[in-house]
Write an enzyme that holds these catalytic residues in place. Structure first.
Site, PDB file in Angstrom:
ATOM      1  N   HIS A 231       0.822  -1.218   0.000  1.00 55.14           N
ATOM      2  CA  HIS A 231       0.000   0.000   0.000  1.00 55.14           C
ATOM      3  C   HIS A 231       0.857   1.270   0.000  1.00 55.14           C
ATOM      4  O   HIS A 231       0.528   2.254   0.659  1.00 55.14           O
ATOM      5  CB  HIS A 231      -0.949   0.011   1.219  1.00 55.14           C
ATOM      6  CG  HIS A 231      -2.030  -1.037   1.163  1.00 55.14           C
ATOM      7  ND1 HIS A 231      -3.236  -0.834   0.538  1.00 55.14           N
ATOM      8  CD2 HIS A 231      -2.065  -2.306   1.642  1.00 55.14           C
ATOM      9  CE1 HIS A 231      -3.981  -1.933   0.648  1.00 55.14           C
ATOM     10  NE2 HIS A 231      -3.291  -2.846   1.310  1.00 55.14           N
ATOM     11  N   ASP A 294      -0.561  -4.805   5.945  1.00 59.77           N
ATOM     12  CA  ASP A 294      -1.528  -5.676   5.255  1.00 59.77           C
ATOM     13  C   ASP A 294      -1.198  -5.837   3.773  1.00 59.77           C
ATOM     14  O   ASP A 294      -0.593  -4.957   3.163  1.00 59.77           O
ATOM     15  CB  ASP A 294      -2.949  -5.092   5.400  1.00 59.77           C
ATOM     16  CG  ASP A 294      -3.054  -3.674   4.873  1.00 59.77           C
ATOM     17  OD1 ASP A 294      -2.146  -2.871   5.151  1.00 59.77           O
ATOM     18  OD2 ASP A 294      -4.025  -3.357   4.165  1.00 59.77           O
ATOM     19  N   GLU A 295      -1.614  -6.944   3.256  1.00 57.66           N
ATOM     20  CA  GLU A 295      -1.689  -7.197   1.814  1.00 57.66           C
ATOM     21  C   GLU A 295      -0.433  -6.817   1.024  1.00 57.66           C
ATOM     22  O   GLU A 295      -0.544  -6.265  -0.069  1.00 57.66           O
ATOM     23  CB  GLU A 295      -2.900  -6.445   1.227  1.00 57.66           C
ATOM     24  CG  GLU A 295      -4.203  -6.868   1.846  1.00 57.66           C
ATOM     25  CD  GLU A 295      -5.391  -6.002   1.438  1.00 57.66           C
ATOM     26  OE1 GLU A 295      -6.473  -6.561   1.216  1.00 57.66           O
ATOM     27  OE2 GLU A 295      -5.246  -4.770   1.341  1.00 57.66           O
ATOM     28  N   ALA A 296       0.741  -7.140   1.552  1.00 56.01           N
ATOM     29  CA  ALA A 296       1.980  -6.831   0.827  1.00 56.01           C
ATOM     30  C   ALA A 296       2.326  -8.017  -0.076  1.00 56.01           C
ATOM     31  O   ALA A 296       3.342  -8.681   0.105  1.00 56.01           O
ATOM     32  CB  ALA A 296       3.097  -6.532   1.821  1.00 56.01           C
TER      33      ALA A 296
END
Ligand code: TNX
Length: 484
Positions: A231, A294-296
């Site tokens: 992100h 998150d969400e890497a």
């Protein structure tokens, strides 16, 4: 309104047989035990008391309404309060200003006005304290930007329901929203970008202090989140020195996640992480700083672990405690780090292991708290990847039974989350939050055994008067028999 409509439900209510307290139009407010308290805190509390009572009065040395700080008051919890209303006096007592804030919002909810405009408070003794010390909203101001005035209105609503934390998600792929003085490019460049069709902008350090101060005046802490190492497209767009090529990434306005990353081998990366998290620690009022995590999806595991270690170290070196999204429980985290649970479809093993080794857990299970989810198939803004969240789903859950192996003792509390890719306006935002925010507030405040959806739905039916008075949109959930 009345004892029958309080939200969140207080711990102990004792009705006395006395007559109600009739509020004079210019009822004054006195304080006791404020010698060691910041004058601004006193002023904010007196203002809140006057507004709760609809009074035109002022601070006075002697008054029938009294705010008392008493270090020896029974409760150790700084948010605990006692509200004592009799025919001739109203007293709110707490060990700390935050307790008085909670007590005054309860008082606000008790004031009833008759047709002639006279305000009255029923005679009662309320002894109250929260189940969890952290009851918050995680608010994405990055995909869509919300100016200071709207954030203030949001803070008022959180305060009414005893929420104590506003977690601002201030960076993502689509934009960078908080000035970092030594890296001005972040906001100069990525303050101008946003999600498709949404607003861009950023908070200067001065704007941000205005938000922090306004929240503090309501007894609410503000947490900064800079999301790393995924992100991060807004950062690599504004700071080409974060890229191995030295070329900036293009601006991104879409709603995909998981494509951006940082490069631990690029020398500037560590300096970047240290700088932004030091600045986050300095600018926020909370003892916590959120580093994301998150969400890497594009970040190889070893790199991810190293970058999370650098980010969390920057936070602890600044004297604060890190908060991470649950994915980062796979990394080695400093003692006391708070892991935020959101993705309920994922194997919780790492989060359980983290809890067993002294980390804390913040509960934001998406199917109960992600209020960017629509209420149902027929309601307007929002999305539905975690399912629909009708009012009952936002209310009927117990934080202590979400993850087997993560029990009450490991929990710091609950946070609702609002992601704004598909929330184009402030009106849409409030429509999605009301009436679900009061539900989260009660989940975090009131003891599990005392909570019941039917009972909650009867109490909330009276609350649109506050939202209407504030000019805020809300959803008339069909589960509630709303008062006219
Ligand atoms: C997941 S929740 C995200 C966000 C999105 C959100 C949309 C979390 C830690 N990451 O980046 O905005 O879903 O609901």
């Amino acid at each position: 309104m009345s004892l029958a409509t309080l939200i969140p439900r207080p711990k102990k209510v004792t009705e006395t047989k006395e007559q109600a307290f009739l509020v004079a139009p210019d009822e004054n407010v006195a304080v006791v035990g404020f010698e060691d308290t910041d004058p601004r805190a006193q002023e904010a509390l007196v203002r809140k008391a006057l507004s709760a009572l609809n009074s035109e009065g002022e601070f006075s040395d002697v008054a029938r309404v009294q705010l008392a700080l008493d270090a020896d008051a029974a409760a150790e919890n700084p948010e605990a309060y006692k509200l004592n209303v009799g025919k001739d006096s109203v007293t709110v007592t707490a060990t700390a200003p935050k307790g008085l804030h909670r007590g005054l919002e309860t008082l606000r909810q008790l004031v009833a006005q008759d047709e002639a405009g006279t305000s009255a408070v029923p005679a009662v003794i309320i002894e109250d304290e929260p189940r969890f010390g952290w009851r918050g909203l995680s608010m994405d101001v990055t995909r869509n930007f919300f100016p200071v005035s709207e954030i203030k209105a949001l803070i008022d609503t959180l305060s009414l329901y005893h929420m104590n934390t506003l977690h601002l998600h201030l960076s993502d792929d689509q934009g960078w929203r908080l000035e970092v003085p030594s890296l001005p490019e972040l906001t100069e460049v990525s303050g101008k970008t946003a999600g498709e069709g949404n607003r861009s902008g950023f908070y200067s350090t001065k704007d941000f202090q205005e938000i922090v101060g306004y929240a503090a005046d309501q007894g609410i802490d503000v947490i900064v989140e800079f999301d790393t190492p995924g992100h991060t497209n807004a950062a690599t767009h504004a700071l080409p020195q974060l890229m191995p090529s030295g070329e900036p990434t293009p601006a991104y306005a879409g709603a995909k996640v998981g494509f951006s990353k940082l490069y631990p081998d690029v020398p500037f990366t560590k300096e970047f992480l240290t700088t932004i998290f030091e600045s986050a620690a300095q600018q926020s009022s909370s003892p916590y700083v959120h580093v994301g995590g998150d969400e890497a999806y594009e970040q190889p595991k070893e790199e991810y672990v190293e970058l999370i270690a650098q980010a969390t170290k920057a936070v602890t070196d600044s004297g604060k405690t890190p908060v991470v999204w649950q994915e980062a429980a796979t990394a080695d985290l400093p003692e006391g780090t708070v892991v935020q649970w959101w993705r309920t479809v994922e194997d919780p093993a790492h989060v359980v292991a983290a809890a067993q080794t002294g980390k804390k857990v913040l509960m934001s299970p998406a199917p109960h708290t992600y209020f960017d989810m629509k209420y149902d198939a027929d309601t307007g803004p929002g999305q539905d990847w975690a399912g629909f969240i009708p009012l009952q789903a936002s209310y009927d859950w117990d934080p202590a039974t979400q993850v087997e192996g993560v029990d009450e003792g490991s929990l710091v509390g609950v946070e609702a989350a609002m992601w704004t890719e598909f929330v184009p306006s402030f009106e849409d935002l409030m429509y999605l939050l009301l009436p679900r925010i009061p539900a989260t507030a009660e989940v975090g405040w009131s003891e599990q055994e005392t909570r019941d959806f039917q009972d909650f739905s009867e109490r909330i039916a009276a609350h649109p008067r506050y939202w209407d008075a504030a000019g805020q949109a809300w959803h008339a959930s069909p589960e509630v028999n709303w008062e006219d």
